[in-house]
Design an enzyme around this catalytic site. Sequence first.
Site, PDB file in Angstrom:
ATOM      1  N   SER A  66      73.485  63.708  30.881  1.00  0.00           N
ATOM      2  CA  SER A  66      72.116  64.108  31.227  1.00  0.00           C
ATOM      3  C   SER A  66      71.229  64.025  29.994  1.00  0.00           C
ATOM      4  O   SER A  66      71.722  63.964  28.857  1.00  0.00           O
ATOM      5  CB  SER A  66      72.193  65.551  31.746  1.00  0.00           C
ATOM      6  OG  SER A  66      70.995  66.246  31.587  1.00  0.00           O
TER       7      SER A  66
ATOM      8  N   TYR B  31      73.857  74.566  31.785  1.00  0.00           N
ATOM      9  CA  TYR B  31      73.886  73.162  32.203  1.00  0.00           C
ATOM     10  C   TYR B  31      73.892  72.238  30.981  1.00  0.00           C
ATOM     11  O   TYR B  31      74.729  71.331  30.867  1.00  0.00           O
ATOM     12  CB  TYR B  31      72.670  72.881  33.089  1.00  0.00           C
ATOM     13  CG  TYR B  31      72.607  71.478  33.656  1.00  0.00           C
ATOM     14  CD1 TYR B  31      73.348  71.120  34.779  1.00  0.00           C
ATOM     15  CD2 TYR B  31      71.794  70.508  33.072  1.00  0.00           C
ATOM     16  CE1 TYR B  31      73.269  69.841  35.306  1.00  0.00           C
ATOM     17  CE2 TYR B  31      71.716  69.229  33.592  1.00  0.00           C
ATOM     18  CZ  TYR B  31      72.449  68.894  34.709  1.00  0.00           C
ATOM     19  OH  TYR B  31      72.379  67.623  35.226  1.00  0.00           O
TER      20      TYR B  31
HETATM   21  P1  NDP Z   1      73.401  66.722  44.149  1.00  0.00           P
HETATM   22  O1  NDP Z   1      73.286  68.195  44.211  1.00  0.00           O
HETATM   23  O2  NDP Z   1      72.544  65.895  45.028  1.00  0.00           O
HETATM   24  O3  NDP Z   1      74.910  66.290  44.415  1.00  0.00           O
HETATM   25  C1  NDP Z   1      75.957  66.965  43.758  1.00  0.00           C
HETATM   26  C2  NDP Z   1      77.282  66.499  44.311  1.00  0.00           C
HETATM   27  O4  NDP Z   1      78.321  67.230  43.634  1.00  0.00           O
HETATM   28  C3  NDP Z   1      77.430  66.767  45.792  1.00  0.00           C
HETATM   29  O5  NDP Z   1      78.114  65.691  46.392  1.00  0.00           O
HETATM   30  C4  NDP Z   1      78.270  68.027  45.822  1.00  0.00           C
HETATM   31  O6  NDP Z   1      79.024  68.063  47.014  1.00  0.00           O
HETATM   32  C5  NDP Z   1      79.170  67.817  44.607  1.00  0.00           C
HETATM   33  N1  NDP Z   1      79.762  69.062  44.109  1.00  0.00           N
HETATM   34  C6  NDP Z   1      79.134  70.159  43.651  1.00  0.00           C
HETATM   35  N2  NDP Z   1      80.020  71.098  43.301  1.00  0.00           N
HETATM   36  C7  NDP Z   1      81.250  70.572  43.541  1.00  0.00           C
HETATM   37  C8  NDP Z   1      82.573  71.039  43.374  1.00  0.00           C
HETATM   38  N3  NDP Z   1      82.835  72.281  42.904  1.00  0.00           N
HETATM   39  N4  NDP Z   1      83.594  70.232  43.724  1.00  0.00           N
HETATM   40  C9  NDP Z   1      83.356  68.995  44.198  1.00  0.00           C
HETATM   41  N5  NDP Z   1      82.130  68.490  44.380  1.00  0.00           N
HETATM   42  C10 NDP Z   1      81.091  69.269  44.052  1.00  0.00           C
HETATM   43  O7  NDP Z   1      73.181  66.317  42.604  1.00  0.00           O
HETATM   44  P2  NDP Z   1      72.795  64.942  41.884  1.00  0.00           P
HETATM   45  O8  NDP Z   1      73.189  63.796  42.720  1.00  0.00           O
HETATM   46  O9  NDP Z   1      71.417  65.071  41.399  1.00  0.00           O
HETATM   47  O10 NDP Z   1      73.720  65.023  40.591  1.00  0.00           O
HETATM   48  C11 NDP Z   1      74.932  64.296  40.440  1.00  0.00           C
HETATM   49  C12 NDP Z   1      75.334  64.350  38.980  1.00  0.00           C
HETATM   50  O11 NDP Z   1      74.324  63.742  38.180  1.00  0.00           O
HETATM   51  C13 NDP Z   1      75.511  65.772  38.446  1.00  0.00           C
HETATM   52  O12 NDP Z   1      76.600  65.812  37.556  1.00  0.00           O
HETATM   53  C14 NDP Z   1      74.204  66.025  37.705  1.00  0.00           C
HETATM   54  O13 NDP Z   1      74.365  66.968  36.700  1.00  0.00           O
HETATM   55  C15 NDP Z   1      73.921  64.640  37.162  1.00  0.00           C
HETATM   56  N6  NDP Z   1      72.524  64.402  36.810  1.00  0.00           N
HETATM   57  C16 NDP Z   1      71.525  64.457  37.760  1.00  0.00           C
HETATM   58  C17 NDP Z   1      70.219  64.204  37.397  1.00  0.00           C
HETATM   59  C18 NDP Z   1      69.083  64.200  38.384  1.00  0.00           C
HETATM   60  O14 NDP Z   1      67.930  64.019  37.968  1.00  0.00           O
HETATM   61  N7  NDP Z   1      69.343  64.377  39.686  1.00  0.00           N
HETATM   62  C19 NDP Z   1      69.846  63.921  35.994  1.00  0.00           C
HETATM   63  C20 NDP Z   1      70.980  63.893  35.102  1.00  0.00           C
HETATM   64  C21 NDP Z   1      72.252  64.115  35.497  1.00  0.00           C
HETATM   65  P3  NDP Z   1      79.348  69.408  47.844  1.00  0.00           P
HETATM   66  O15 NDP Z   1      78.278  70.418  47.509  1.00  0.00           O
HETATM   67  O16 NDP Z   1      79.308  68.921  49.245  1.00  0.00           O
HETATM   68  O17 NDP Z   1      80.707  69.791  47.386  1.00  0.00           O
END
Ligand code: NDP
Length: 252
Positions: free
Chosen positions: A143, A156
């Site tokens: 990130s 985070y």
């Molecule tokens: P979302 O919240 O849209 O998606 C997160 C995903 O992670 C979901 O599929 C969720 O599935 C899964 N997840 C969360 N907790 C768990 C867990 N304990 N076990 C398994 N799966 C889990 O987030 P983003 O798509 O925005 O983010 C994806 C990644 O990219 C993250 O690591 C985030 O930190 C990173 N990121 C995002 C940015 C942005 O601008 N969006 C910028 C920089 C980095 P479910 O809840 O169904 O389990």
Amino acid sequence: MSLTSFSLANRKALVTGASRGIGRAIAEGLASAGADVAIAARSLDDLHDCAAAIHDFGVKACPLAMDVTAVADCRRGVSEACDRLGGLDILINNAGIEQVCASLDIEEELWDRILDTNLKGAFFVAQAAARVMTGGAILNLCSLTSERGIPTAVPYGSSKTGLVGMTRALAVEWAPLGIRVNALEPGYFRTRLTEAFYENPAWQSAMLANIPMQRFGELDDLVGASVFLCSDAARYITGVCLPVDGGTLAAI
Ligand code: NDP
């Protein structure tokens, strides 16, 4: 070197957090490049749409339930992915959470929940994967907070900065195993994780002012870099953290 080295045909990939957002976009991107893809999230029900989209590329989709905060679940999930795909060449360590909070108010439960998902979970999924991989590539989702101090995002940012350290150390340790370990540093992408910020027009204007390319990221912007870093075209690249941010880190 030929363009076919960018192909992921016959590769077997696991993407955590593939039910929506960035993980889903990358999972579908790997499938479009030819990989069979195991897709993981906490609930199987949330993976149906992504599985259907992957099938449309004519490759295998294996949805599986996995909570990355539980080490036993990480190991079971990776083992199931490997069994169902017939091997594992690529891991996308994407599952992640965020909850903004003033640092003076952070409780232990919040700290543990974020660190357990974003850093400890990523490590134990990577460890389980590396135990079954015979070469290949791991990509960790870092990130802008890996590189810059962002207020109210201390757990985070700590987890994502830790993930950079983990990326580099594992890249060095696992290079002799033929496993490359790299990271992406996405800029600002509108997903469920970030939706609340985008509802604030003042936040949008302030953030856009920091992005030289003058637009927020679109999920598809992350696919090319992901496919490249997981492909043989990147066979001499390991330990790298690649910003995909419209120039944000270059400017601030
Ligand atoms: P979302 O919240 O849209 O998606 C997160 C995903 O992670 C979901 O599929 C969720 O599935 C899964 N997840 C969360 N907790 C768990 C867990 N304990 N076990 C398994 N799966 C889990 O987030 P983003 O798509 O925005 O983010 C994806 C990644 O990219 C993250 O690591 C985030 O930190 C990173 N990121 C995002 C940015 C942005 O601008 N969006 C910028 C920089 C980095 P479910 O809840 O169904 O389990």
